[in-house]
Enzyme design. Structure first.
Site: not given
Ligand code: GLU
Length: 502
Positions: A253-257
């Site tokens: 998800s976004k929090r992984h980049g």
């Protein structure tokens, strides 16, 4: 044998996520491998969240990746329309069939009632499941209530005490007991079909032979199988792909980049690197081979070689793959792909879609110094910043800390008496003269020279960098690139600075 027909069915509610791209890719590969047909179906029944802009992005991204579809909203085809929002009469007809055969019934439970039921189930430790309260209602009375305008959803009557089994082409035998399946809503009270229902109606009408999708849909499959059965339609084969996870094993998800194709494109990944990398997330082309071009993958692809363990997205591996494809791309191709970063970083003096002929010739000669040593196209201007970014104050500070730096600067400035551009041989000759004048040699000579001429401690070979600096310095303003100071000018400016003691 029935022809192979597969589909990619994104919901146009945002950017195309790399997990979905992998689903599209595996569908594409299977279709190409067997001379089948790939259909793009836009699942836009969620009116609030679906947008045409998102649909356009998805289509653009697929095309950029080289994954052309055979049928779809733009490609057309004999099984359209290809947007669910344009297929409502088909769902209404199938819903009517189920109502008439007694396999569907109206439910008048309010959202509040359903929420209370759900909370009670959870509190009692059981998985929430619709109680079936409206099953017992008199069917003709329900039909009258709906006809009179009362909101009612249509639910599918799930048969009791059945084991639903199927062989998943990736995961092997799978079975679910119907006891855990509450009667799903198939048409909401506003008339909008629910996912599980629309997907069955569409897959059947579009004559889909293989449904390949993410594992998050595995638990929907028994409901869909029951719907096929109730409608008297033949089930397709199913293949559920494992999820794409981040390094912490949570869904990517976004929090992984970056997660969307748009982001990867913006950061300067080549499409062939991204598809090749994504194919390896779950599929093995055999042996230790990892770099396999799209058409070659299409020759080899087999669902039997797709694993079912979770696939962890590894950015280092993707960067490695991108470096590989950048190294093997032609200069022209790299320049076409990288030009926008020269515009973005202000190297181009005009935001032109293409470099001028002069700039093109110069950049083509300079790019090899960058393409072998960066992970992404967007890093190329930075890698070549010794050309445009040389700044006398910053370089002076650096070179004063270099043993022999000031001496080498004066000597180099003295040696370059004419302004003829330095090619490799002229640079070597000049360096020998500096060696004679200073007595410095090897690293003690070339390190200060590097700092002086490039403003950096490391970088491309001086034999290539120096001639590039002087070729760039000879460009006129019409080239449309920021001016580049010649080697002679660099040395002269620093030498003057040191003479004046600043
Ligand atoms: N619209 C669904 C999704 O994007 C498609 C699921 C399916 O392929 O059946 O997840």
């Amino acid at each position: 044998m029935t022809p192979l027909r597969v589909r990619f069915a994104p919901s146009p509610t945002g950017q195309l996520h790399v997990g979905n791209v992998r689903t599209a890719l595996f569908n594409w590969l299977l279709a190409r491998r067997h001379g089948g047909t790939l259909i793009l179906r836009v699942e836009d029944t969620d009116v609030e969240r679906s947008t045409r802009a998102s649909e356009t992005t998805i289509l653009t991204d697929l095309r950029w990746l080289g994954l052309e579809v055979d049928e779809g909203p733009e490609a057309g085809g004999g099984h359209g329309p290809y947007r669910q929002s344009e297929r409502l009469p088909l769902y209404a007809a199938a819903a009517q069939t189920l109502l008439e055969s007694g396999r569907a019934y109206y439910c008048f439970c309010t959202p509040a009632e359903l929420a209370t039921e759900r909370a009670a189930a959870l509190a009692g430790g059981s998985p929430p499941k619709y109680s079936g309260r409206c099953r017992a209602l008199d069917r003709s009375a329900s039909a009258r209530r709906v006809a009179a305008g009362e909101p009612g959803a249509l639910r599918f009557l799930v048969p009791q005490d059945r084991e639903i089994s199927f062989t998943d082409l990736v995961r092997g035998p799978v079975s679910f007991h119907t006891d855990i399946i509450g009667d799903p809503v198939i048409v909401r009270s506003g008339g909008v079909p629910a996912y599980n229902f629309a997907v069955v109606v569409d897959d059947a009408a579009m004559e889909i032979s293989h449904v390949i999708r993410g594992e998050d849909h595995l638990s929907n499959t028994p409901r869909q199988i029951l719907l096929y059965e109730a409608l008297g339609w033949q089930c397709p084969f199913f293949a559920h792909l494992s999820m794409v996870l981040g390094p912490d094993h949570a869904p990517l998800s976004k929090r992984h980049g970056a997660t969307s194709v748009v982001e990867f494109r913006e950061h300067g990944y080549l499409p062939e690197a991204l598809v090749n990398y994504l194919a390896l997330l779950g599929w093995s082309p055999g042996g230790n081979e990892e770099v396999v071009a799209l058409d070659e993958m299409a020759r080899r692809f087999d669902l039997a070689d797709v694993g079912h363990s979770a696939a962890v997205f590894d950015r280092d591996k993707l960067a490695w793959m991108n470096r590989h494809y950048m190294k093997s791309a032609s200069g022209e191709r790299l320049l076409d792909e990288a030009w926008r970063y020269f515009v973005r970083d202000g190297v181009a003096t005009h935001a032109r879609a293409q470099p001028s002929d002069e700039a093109r010739a110069f950049l083509l000669s300079a790019l090899p110094m960058a393409s072998g040593s960066v992970d992404r196209l967007e890093q190329m201007p930075e890698r070549l910043s010794f050309l445009w970014g040389w700044d006398d104050a910053a370089v002076a500070a650096l070179i004063q800390q270099e043993p022999g730096g000031v001496e080498v600067t004066h000597a180099f400035s003295r040696v370059l008496t004419d302004s003829a551009p330095l090619d490799r041989d002229a640079f070597r000759a000049a360096a020998s003269r500096v060696r004679e004048l200073t007595g410095l040699k090897g690293k003690q000579l070339f390190h200060p020279l590097r700092v002086l001429l490039t403003g950096a401690e490391s970088g491309p070979e001086l034999d290539q960098a120096v001639p590039a600096i002087d070729r760039g310095a000879a460009l006129g303003a019409s080239a449309g690139l920021r001016p580049i100071l010649s080697c002679q000018e660099r040395a002269r400016r620093l030498s003057l600075r040191f003479d004046s003691g600043s």
